[in-house]
Scaffold this motif. Structure first.
Motif, PDB file in Angstrom:
ATOM      1  N   TYR A  30       0.858  -1.186   0.000  1.00  0.00           N
ATOM      2  CA  TYR A  30       0.000   0.000   0.000  1.00  0.00           C
ATOM      3  C   TYR A  30       0.897   1.241   0.000  1.00  0.00           C
ATOM      4  O   TYR A  30       1.734   1.400   0.901  1.00  0.00           O
ATOM      5  CB  TYR A  30      -0.922  -0.010   1.217  1.00  0.00           C
ATOM      6  CG  TYR A  30      -1.782  -1.260   1.290  1.00  0.00           C
ATOM      7  CD1 TYR A  30      -3.051  -1.282   0.727  1.00  0.00           C
ATOM      8  CD2 TYR A  30      -1.294  -2.416   1.906  1.00  0.00           C
ATOM      9  CE1 TYR A  30      -3.832  -2.434   0.778  1.00  0.00           C
ATOM     10  CE2 TYR A  30      -2.070  -3.568   1.953  1.00  0.00           C
ATOM     11  CZ  TYR A  30      -3.332  -3.573   1.382  1.00  0.00           C
ATOM     12  OH  TYR A  30      -4.105  -4.709   1.428  1.00  0.00           O
ATOM     13  N   ASN A  31       0.719   2.057  -1.015  1.00  0.00           N
ATOM     14  CA  ASN A  31       1.588   3.217  -1.225  1.00  0.00           C
ATOM     15  C   ASN A  31       0.880   4.501  -0.807  1.00  0.00           C
ATOM     16  O   ASN A  31      -0.240   4.775  -1.265  1.00  0.00           O
ATOM     17  CB  ASN A  31       1.994   3.310  -2.695  1.00  0.00           C
ATOM     18  CG  ASN A  31       2.677   2.039  -3.183  1.00  0.00           C
ATOM     19  OD1 ASN A  31       3.566   1.517  -2.514  1.00  0.00           O
ATOM     20  ND2 ASN A  31       2.271   1.537  -4.330  1.00  0.00           N
ATOM     21  N   TYR A  32       1.546   5.305   0.021  1.00  0.00           N
ATOM     22  CA  TYR A  32       0.960   6.552   0.514  1.00  0.00           C
ATOM     23  C   TYR A  32       1.994   7.682   0.447  1.00  0.00           C
ATOM     24  O   TYR A  32       3.204   7.434   0.399  1.00  0.00           O
ATOM     25  CB  TYR A  32       0.491   6.416   1.961  1.00  0.00           C
ATOM     26  CG  TYR A  32      -0.494   5.298   2.194  1.00  0.00           C
ATOM     27  CD1 TYR A  32      -1.845   5.452   1.857  1.00  0.00           C
ATOM     28  CD2 TYR A  32      -0.088   4.094   2.764  1.00  0.00           C
ATOM     29  CE1 TYR A  32      -2.761   4.426   2.083  1.00  0.00           C
ATOM     30  CE2 TYR A  32      -0.998   3.071   2.990  1.00  0.00           C
ATOM     31  CZ  TYR A  32      -2.327   3.240   2.641  1.00  0.00           C
ATOM     32  OH  TYR A  32      -3.222   2.227   2.858  1.00  0.00           O
ATOM     33  N   ARG A  33       1.475   8.901   0.470  1.00  0.00           N
ATOM     34  CA  ARG A  33       2.319  10.080   0.618  1.00  0.00           C
ATOM     35  C   ARG A  33       1.807  10.869   1.821  1.00  0.00           C
ATOM     36  O   ARG A  33       0.632  11.264   1.855  1.00  0.00           O
ATOM     37  CB  ARG A  33       2.297  10.941  -0.639  1.00  0.00           C
ATOM     38  CG  ARG A  33       3.199  12.179  -0.544  1.00  0.00           C
ATOM     39  CD  ARG A  33       3.423  12.792  -1.911  1.00  0.00           C
ATOM     40  NE  ARG A  33       4.136  11.847  -2.778  1.00  0.00           N
ATOM     41  CZ  ARG A  33       4.284  12.002  -4.094  1.00  0.00           C
ATOM     42  NH1 ARG A  33       3.762  13.062  -4.685  1.00  0.00           N
ATOM     43  NH2 ARG A  33       4.941  11.112  -4.792  1.00  0.00           N
ATOM     44  N   ILE A  34       2.666  11.086   2.770  1.00  0.00           N
ATOM     45  CA  ILE A  34       2.310  11.821   3.981  1.00  0.00           C
ATOM     46  C   ILE A  34       2.837  13.247   3.859  1.00  0.00           C
ATOM     47  O   ILE A  34       4.011  13.460   3.529  1.00  0.00           O
ATOM     48  CB  ILE A  34       2.886  11.126   5.224  1.00  0.00           C
ATOM     49  CG1 ILE A  34       2.278   9.715   5.359  1.00  0.00           C
ATOM     50  CG2 ILE A  34       2.611  11.939   6.480  1.00  0.00           C
ATOM     51  CD1 ILE A  34       2.881   8.877   6.466  1.00  0.00           C
ATOM     52  N   LYS A  35       1.956  14.211   4.112  1.00  0.00           N
ATOM     53  CA  LYS A  35       2.327  15.625   3.971  1.00  0.00           C
ATOM     54  C   LYS A  35       2.093  16.354   5.288  1.00  0.00           C
ATOM     55  O   LYS A  35       1.053  16.180   5.926  1.00  0.00           O
ATOM     56  CB  LYS A  35       1.490  16.284   2.865  1.00  0.00           C
ATOM     57  CG  LYS A  35       1.675  15.655   1.496  1.00  0.00           C
ATOM     58  CD  LYS A  35       0.829  16.366   0.446  1.00  0.00           C
ATOM     59  CE  LYS A  35       1.003  15.736  -0.925  1.00  0.00           C
ATOM     60  NZ  LYS A  35       0.202  16.454  -1.961  1.00  0.00           N
ATOM     61  N   LEU A  36       3.075  17.162   5.674  1.00  0.00           N
ATOM     62  CA  LEU A  36       2.981  17.963   6.884  1.00  0.00           C
ATOM     63  C   LEU A  36       3.151  19.433   6.510  1.00  0.00           C
ATOM     64  O   LEU A  36       4.005  19.785   5.691  1.00  0.00           O
ATOM     65  CB  LEU A  36       4.057  17.561   7.898  1.00  0.00           C
ATOM     66  CG  LEU A  36       4.086  16.084   8.353  1.00  0.00           C
ATOM     67  CD1 LEU A  36       5.015  15.264   7.459  1.00  0.00           C
ATOM     68  CD2 LEU A  36       4.539  15.967   9.799  1.00  0.00           C
ATOM     69  N   LEU A  37       2.361  20.268   7.132  1.00  0.00           N
ATOM     70  CA  LEU A  37       2.447  21.700   6.864  1.00  0.00           C
ATOM     71  C   LEU A  37       3.707  22.270   7.504  1.00  0.00           C
ATOM     72  O   LEU A  37       3.995  22.021   8.678  1.00  0.00           O
ATOM     73  CB  LEU A  37       1.214  22.416   7.416  1.00  0.00           C
ATOM     74  CG  LEU A  37       1.168  23.930   7.202  1.00  0.00           C
ATOM     75  CD1 LEU A  37       1.047  24.269   5.723  1.00  0.00           C
ATOM     76  CD2 LEU A  37       0.004  24.542   7.977  1.00  0.00           C
ATOM     77  N   GLY A  38       4.442  23.056   6.701  1.00  0.00           N
ATOM     78  CA  GLY A  38       5.644  23.695   7.218  1.00  0.00           C
ATOM     79  C   GLY A  38       6.813  22.727   7.358  1.00  0.00           C
ATOM     80  O   GLY A  38       6.806  21.616   6.825  1.00  0.00           O
ATOM     81  N   LYS A  39       7.802  23.152   8.081  1.00  0.00           N
ATOM     82  CA  LYS A  39       8.970  22.325   8.350  1.00  0.00           C
ATOM     83  C   LYS A  39       8.857  21.771   9.764  1.00  0.00           C
ATOM     84  O   LYS A  39       8.926  22.522  10.740  1.00  0.00           O
ATOM     85  CB  LYS A  39      10.251  23.151   8.200  1.00  0.00           C
ATOM     86  CG  LYS A  39      11.521  22.314   8.244  1.00  0.00           C
ATOM     87  CD  LYS A  39      12.756  23.162   7.938  1.00  0.00           C
ATOM     88  CE  LYS A  39      14.010  22.295   7.943  1.00  0.00           C
ATOM     89  NZ  LYS A  39      15.226  23.087   7.649  1.00  0.00           N
ATOM     90  N   PRO A  40       8.630  20.463   9.908  1.00  0.00           N
ATOM     91  CA  PRO A  40       8.414  19.875  11.236  1.00  0.00           C
ATOM     92  C   PRO A  40       9.598  20.155  12.169  1.00  0.00           C
ATOM     93  O   PRO A  40      10.760  20.132  11.746  1.00  0.00           O
ATOM     94  CB  PRO A  40       8.281  18.374  10.945  1.00  0.00           C
ATOM     95  CG  PRO A  40       7.876  18.310   9.508  1.00  0.00           C
ATOM     96  CD  PRO A  40       8.558  19.466   8.842  1.00  0.00           C
ATOM     97  N   PRO A  41       9.318  20.419  13.419  1.00  0.00           N
ATOM     98  CA  PRO A  41      10.393  20.735  14.371  1.00  0.00           C
ATOM     99  C   PRO A  41      11.203  19.500  14.762  1.00  0.00           C
ATOM    100  O   PRO A  41      10.686  18.378  14.826  1.00  0.00           O
ATOM    101  CB  PRO A  41       9.612  21.274  15.579  1.00  0.00           C
ATOM    102  CG  PRO A  41       8.270  20.624  15.483  1.00  0.00           C
ATOM    103  CD  PRO A  41       7.978  20.482  14.017  1.00  0.00           C
ATOM    104  N   GLY A  42      12.491  19.714  14.984  1.00  0.00           N
ATOM    105  CA  GLY A  42      13.359  18.664  15.510  1.00  0.00           C
ATOM    106  C   GLY A  42      13.353  17.387  14.691  1.00  0.00           C
ATOM    107  O   GLY A  42      13.396  17.406  13.455  1.00  0.00           O
ATOM    108  N   ASP A  43      13.256  16.260  15.414  1.00  0.00           N
ATOM    109  CA  ASP A  43      13.264  14.948  14.766  1.00  0.00           C
ATOM    110  C   ASP A  43      11.860  14.368  14.688  1.00  0.00           C
ATOM    111  O   ASP A  43      11.684  13.145  14.768  1.00  0.00           O
ATOM    112  CB  ASP A  43      14.203  13.996  15.516  1.00  0.00           C
ATOM    113  CG  ASP A  43      13.756  13.768  16.955  1.00  0.00           C
ATOM    114  OD1 ASP A  43      12.902  14.550  17.437  1.00  0.00           O
ATOM    115  OD2 ASP A  43      14.236  12.820  17.590  1.00  0.00           O
ATOM    116  N   LEU A  44      10.862  15.230  14.514  1.00  0.00           N
ATOM    117  CA  LEU A  44       9.475  14.757  14.494  1.00  0.00           C
ATOM    118  C   LEU A  44       9.253  13.728  13.392  1.00  0.00           C
ATOM    119  O   LEU A  44       8.565  12.727  13.600  1.00  0.00           O
ATOM    120  CB  LEU A  44       8.513  15.929  14.333  1.00  0.00           C
ATOM    121  CG  LEU A  44       7.019  15.559  14.446  1.00  0.00           C
ATOM    122  CD1 LEU A  44       6.273  16.597  15.268  1.00  0.00           C
ATOM    123  CD2 LEU A  44       6.377  15.440  13.067  1.00  0.00           C
TER     124      LEU A  44
END
Length: 203
Positions: free
Chosen positions: A16-30
């Protein structure tokens, strides 16, 4: 009924292929912490994160402005749903409204569609084969550019004496067109004799 071995093999090899997107530049090693929590889906592959340039309105986050989007692709042996990914991000202290997950085929389809529309739009803008405007189009263009009180419709320049199929209908006659006599129609009525009365026994 037992399933054939080939069926079990196909199920075991399905991914199962997915693309995960986060707004902005995640802090630290999130992102690294999030990938560790994604181990529950038995990942086959998890790509490196990449960040887009700052966008006025990020495509997948329309309620936000002037921000970038960080994304990475994952391949799981077990299916996942977006609420699960949001919950895992929230456990790490990340706003669940700032993360989405889409299937990779869906994202690739959107990219192809955007590229096709963009190419078609450029073709239309660069097409030198538009026909020259005719006299009517030039007149309409001139009228459109005229001042607010100089439009033809305000000057009654348009006429409505159009000719329809079958020719023109004769004008209707009014009472003014009918010859008028000088005799009352009541003078030609034959009235019956008056009945006899005591004052007028002959009627």
């Amino acid at each position: 009924m037992r399933k054939p071995f080939a069926h079990y093999l196909a199920e075991s090899e399905r991914t199962y292929n997915y693309r995960i997107k986060l707004l902005g530049k995640p802090p630290g090693d999130l992102v690294s912490q999030l990938k560790k929590k994604l181990d529950q889906f038995d990942p086959v592959k998890m790509g490196d994160p990449r960040t887009t340039p700052i966008q006025v309105i990020p495509t997948d986050f329309p309620n936000n402005k002037n921000d970038s989007v960080t994304m990475f692709d994952v391949v799981f042996k077990y299916p996942a749903i977006e609420p699960q990914i949001k919950q895992l991000a929230q456990l790490l202290g990340f706003d669940p409204n700032h993360i989405i997950m889409q299937t990779t085929p869906y994202v690739d389809g959107l990219v192809d569609e955007y590229e096709r529309i963009d190419a078609e739009s450029k073709d239309l803008l660069n097409d030198p084969d538009y026909p020259a405007p005719d006299a009517e189009q030039k007149a309409l263009s001139k009228d459109y550019a005229a001042g607010p009180y100089d439009h033809a419709v305000l000057k009654n320049a348009y006429r409505s004496d159009f000719t329809v199929a079958g020719g023109k209908t004769p004008a209707a006659k009014t009472t003014n067109d009918i010859p008028m006599g000088n005799k009352s129609p009541m003078t030609k009525i034959n009235r019956p004799a008056k009945p006899a009365t005591g004052a007028n026994p002959r009627g």
